[in-house]
Design a protein around this motif. Structure first.
Motif, mmCIF file in Angstrom:
data_model
loop_
_atom_site.group_PDB
_atom_site.id
_atom_site.type_symbol
_atom_site.label_atom_id
_atom_site.label_comp_id
_atom_site.label_asym_id
_atom_site.label_seq_id
_atom_site.Cartn_x
_atom_site.Cartn_y
_atom_site.Cartn_z
ATOM 1 N N UNK A 9 3.057 -2.641 -2.244
ATOM 2 C CA UNK A 9 1.809 -3.352 -1.992
ATOM 3 C C UNK A 9 0.669 -2.750 -2.800
ATOM 4 N N UNK A 10 0.153 -3.543 -3.739
ATOM 5 C CA UNK A 10 -1.038 -3.168 -4.523
ATOM 6 C C UNK A 10 -0.903 -1.787 -5.168
ATOM 7 N N UNK A 11 0.271 -1.512 -5.715
ATOM 8 C CA UNK A 11 0.536 -0.209 -6.328
ATOM 9 C C UNK A 11 -0.207 -0.044 -7.646
ATOM 10 N N UNK A 26 -0.817 -1.646 -12.480
ATOM 11 C CA UNK A 26 -2.117 -2.117 -12.015
ATOM 12 C C UNK A 26 -1.959 -3.152 -10.896
ATOM 13 N N UNK A 27 -2.138 -2.702 -9.638
ATOM 14 C CA UNK A 27 -2.172 -3.602 -8.489
ATOM 15 C C UNK A 27 -0.890 -4.441 -8.357
ATOM 16 N N UNK A 66 -2.542 6.126 -7.649
ATOM 17 C CA UNK A 66 -3.957 6.114 -7.266
ATOM 18 C C UNK A 66 -4.273 5.108 -6.164
ATOM 19 N N UNK A 67 -3.324 4.235 -5.844
ATOM 20 C CA UNK A 67 -3.591 3.258 -4.805
ATOM 21 C C UNK A 67 -2.351 2.489 -4.407
ATOM 22 N N UNK A 68 -2.411 1.891 -3.234
ATOM 23 C CA UNK A 68 -1.317 1.051 -2.776
ATOM 24 C C UNK A 68 -0.362 1.749 -1.836
ATOM 25 N N UNK A 69 0.641 1.000 -1.404
ATOM 26 C CA UNK A 69 1.655 1.494 -0.492
ATOM 27 C C UNK A 69 3.056 1.161 -1.014
ATOM 28 N N UNK A 70 4.022 1.997 -0.650
ATOM 29 C CA UNK A 70 5.435 1.731 -0.927
ATOM 30 C C UNK A 70 6.143 1.858 0.415
ATOM 31 N N UNK A 76 5.792 4.697 4.708
ATOM 32 C CA UNK A 76 5.053 4.648 3.444
ATOM 33 C C UNK A 76 5.451 5.859 2.612
ATOM 34 N N UNK A 77 6.243 5.629 1.563
ATOM 35 C CA UNK A 77 6.758 6.734 0.751
ATOM 36 C C UNK A 77 5.643 7.492 0.040
ATOM 37 N N UNK A 78 4.526 6.827 -0.212
ATOM 38 C CA UNK A 78 3.404 7.483 -0.894
ATOM 39 C C UNK A 78 2.859 8.635 -0.050
#
Length: 320
Positions: A9-11, A26-27, A66-70, A76-78
């Motif tokens: 999501x929005x990575x 980018x996103x 720098x942003x988003x979720x996995x 959430x792996x991030x």
């Protein structure tokens, strides 16, 4: 998506280099469902491998998410610490890298190397060895009882790739990431590897994320596909939607560049220009300098995702 095994999501991912900061991803957003094969497609340098390495949290030191979720199976792996992430790699998510010879230790027999993965689950050594032989059978390695004692240099490229698939399968991961799994293999061996990957989905219910630049592989393997360009997903949908009615000009040009069956259809088409330098991305839509359908707005304003059908989206100012 409720039935998604993996939701990106929005990575956003950046590289810090001596020349400046590069936005490599980018996103980016997509889902991989339970038991499906999802393909991430694009030219070299578009960010697809960086996306895969970010999912595994194996990015180099100069690279930062720098942003988003996995989100994988609700986690959430991030946000996971390295020790927690180590328990996910291999056990829950496996990865097949582009060059199997780089991933195998030249001084140990391949069976020993695969058994090391099995032993991580505290399986007795004799049972681990039997399991390795069985897995070699599953990936269609001939004479598996003998091949387990072979060294990497004694095997062909196709056999080494099967060993890597066996290694990733040895711990029964729910998700397998295959990064250009048939690179540098001849057509016959490539077809065999693709058949093995399809069998994994059917036999073990493994979800597979395939990273590739080859639409031929997409047509052969995938259920759904996302097309990447300059760090962004420009189109996403089912294989049928993408092949029957591609909506983004980049996807359309990629389709036109596919080899044709007959000579009557003319010379092989190419896409003019090249992927832009990520240090100097053009304003507006990144594809507009190469796009035959470019309008004035394309060079000024970045497009927003549009819906073309159920589960089919594209990033363009035009209606497709």
């Amino acid at each position: 998506m409720e039935d998604a095994l993996l939701s990106v999501k929005n990575l956003s991912v950046v590289f810090k280099t001596t020349s400046g900061t590069v936005q490599a991803v980018d996103d980016v957003s997509f889902d991989v469902k339970e038991g499906e094969i999802f393909a991430l497609v694009g030219e070299s340098g578009c960010g697809k491998s960086t996306t895969a390495m970010s999912i595994m949290r194996l990015v180099p030191k100069n690279c930062t998410i720098t942003g988003g979720q996995i989100i994988f199976r609700g986690k959430d792996l991030v946000k996971l610490k390295e020790k927690e992430m180590s328990s996910v790699r291999g056990k829950e998510i496996g990865m097949i890298f582009q060059n199997p010879l780089d991933s195998l230790n030249p001084v140990y027999p391949v069976g020993i190397q695969v058994s090391e993965a099995v032993l991580l689950d505290r399986v007795p050594r004799d049972e681990a060895w039997k399991k390795v032989v069985e897995i070699f059978k599953d990936v269609k390695i001939p004479d598996p009882a003998e091949r387990v004692r072979s060294y990497p240099h004694e095997l062909s490229g196709g056999m080494r790739q099967r060993v890597m698939i066996a290694m990733m399968l040895s711990r029964n991961p729910k998700l397998l990431i295959a990064d250009e799994p048939t690179t540098a293999l001849d057509v016959t061996i490539q077809a065999q590897i693709l058949e093995i990957i399809k069998d994994l989905k059917d036999t073990f219910g493994t979800s597979i994320l395939v990273i590739t630049h080859d639409f031929g592989i997409v047509a052969e393997l995938a259920d759904r596909v996302a097309v990447m360009y300059a760090g962004k997903i420009v189109e996403i949908g089912s294989v049928l939607q993408i092949f029957e009615k591609p909506r983004h000009p980049y996807t359309q040009l990629l389709m036109e560049a596919l080899p044709k069956i007959t000579k009557k259809q003319g010379r092989l088409k190419t896409i003019p220009g090249s992927v832009p330098n990520l240090y100097e991305l053009p304003a507006g839509c990144s594809f507009h300098p190469r796009c035959p359908k470019s309008m004035e707005i394309c060079s000024k304003i970045a497009p927003q995702l549009k819906k073309a059908g159920e589960g089919h989206f594209f990033l363009c100012h035009r209606e497709g």
